[in-house]
Design a protein around this motif. Structure first.
Motif, short mmCIF file in Angstrom:
data_model
loop_
_atom_site.label_atom_id
_atom_site.label_comp_id
_atom_site.label_asym_id
_atom_site.label_seq_id
_atom_site.Cartn_x
_atom_site.Cartn_y
_atom_site.Cartn_z
N LEU A 162 0.95 -1.21 -0.12
CA LEU A 162 0.00 0.11 -0.03
C LEU A 162 0.87 1.25 0.11
N ARG B 119 0.72 4.15 -3.05
CA ARG B 119 0.57 5.25 -2.62
C ARG B 119 1.55 6.26 -3.02
N GLY C 188 1.59 6.52 -7.05
CA GLY C 188 0.24 6.87 -7.57
C GLY C 188 -0.81 6.06 -8.33
N HIS D 108 -3.18 2.75 -8.62
CA HIS D 108 -4.77 2.25 -8.04
C HIS D 108 -4.50 1.03 -7.33
#
Length: 90
Positions: free
Chosen positions: A77, A81, A84, A86
């Motif tokens: 994660l 993050r 950028g 998904h």
């Protein structure tokens, strides 16, 4: 968990704004995980990327991460993050 970039074919509103992640970036992620990072062309990618719902079968994530621990989830994660990307947890 799938991470999608341009390989997902920009299904969103702004496909040109979707970041690209290199194999080198994914190799760095792979180094810090106990689970596996599966890229297109690797054995098992087609099976790992196939969603349960047929309407999403056209989406091809940049990678599929099979997390082996809570630390893997947190690292994946954080990577997504920071890049950028998904994320689609399964």
């Amino acid at each position: 968990m799938s991470v999608a970039d341009q390989a997902g074919r920009g299904q969103g509103l702004y496909p040109s704004a979707v970041p690209r992640v290199s194999s080198t970036d994914l190799a760095r992620l792979r180094e810090v995980l106990t689970g596996e990072v599966i890229e297109p062309g690797a054995p098992g990618y087609e099976t790992a990327r196939r969603p349960a719902m047929a309407r999403f079968r056209h989406i091809r994530p940049r990678a599929v991460v099979r997390c082996a621990s809570a630390d893997d989830v947190a690292r994946t994660l954080g990577f997504a993050r920071g890049s950028g990307l998904h994320v689609v947890p399964r």
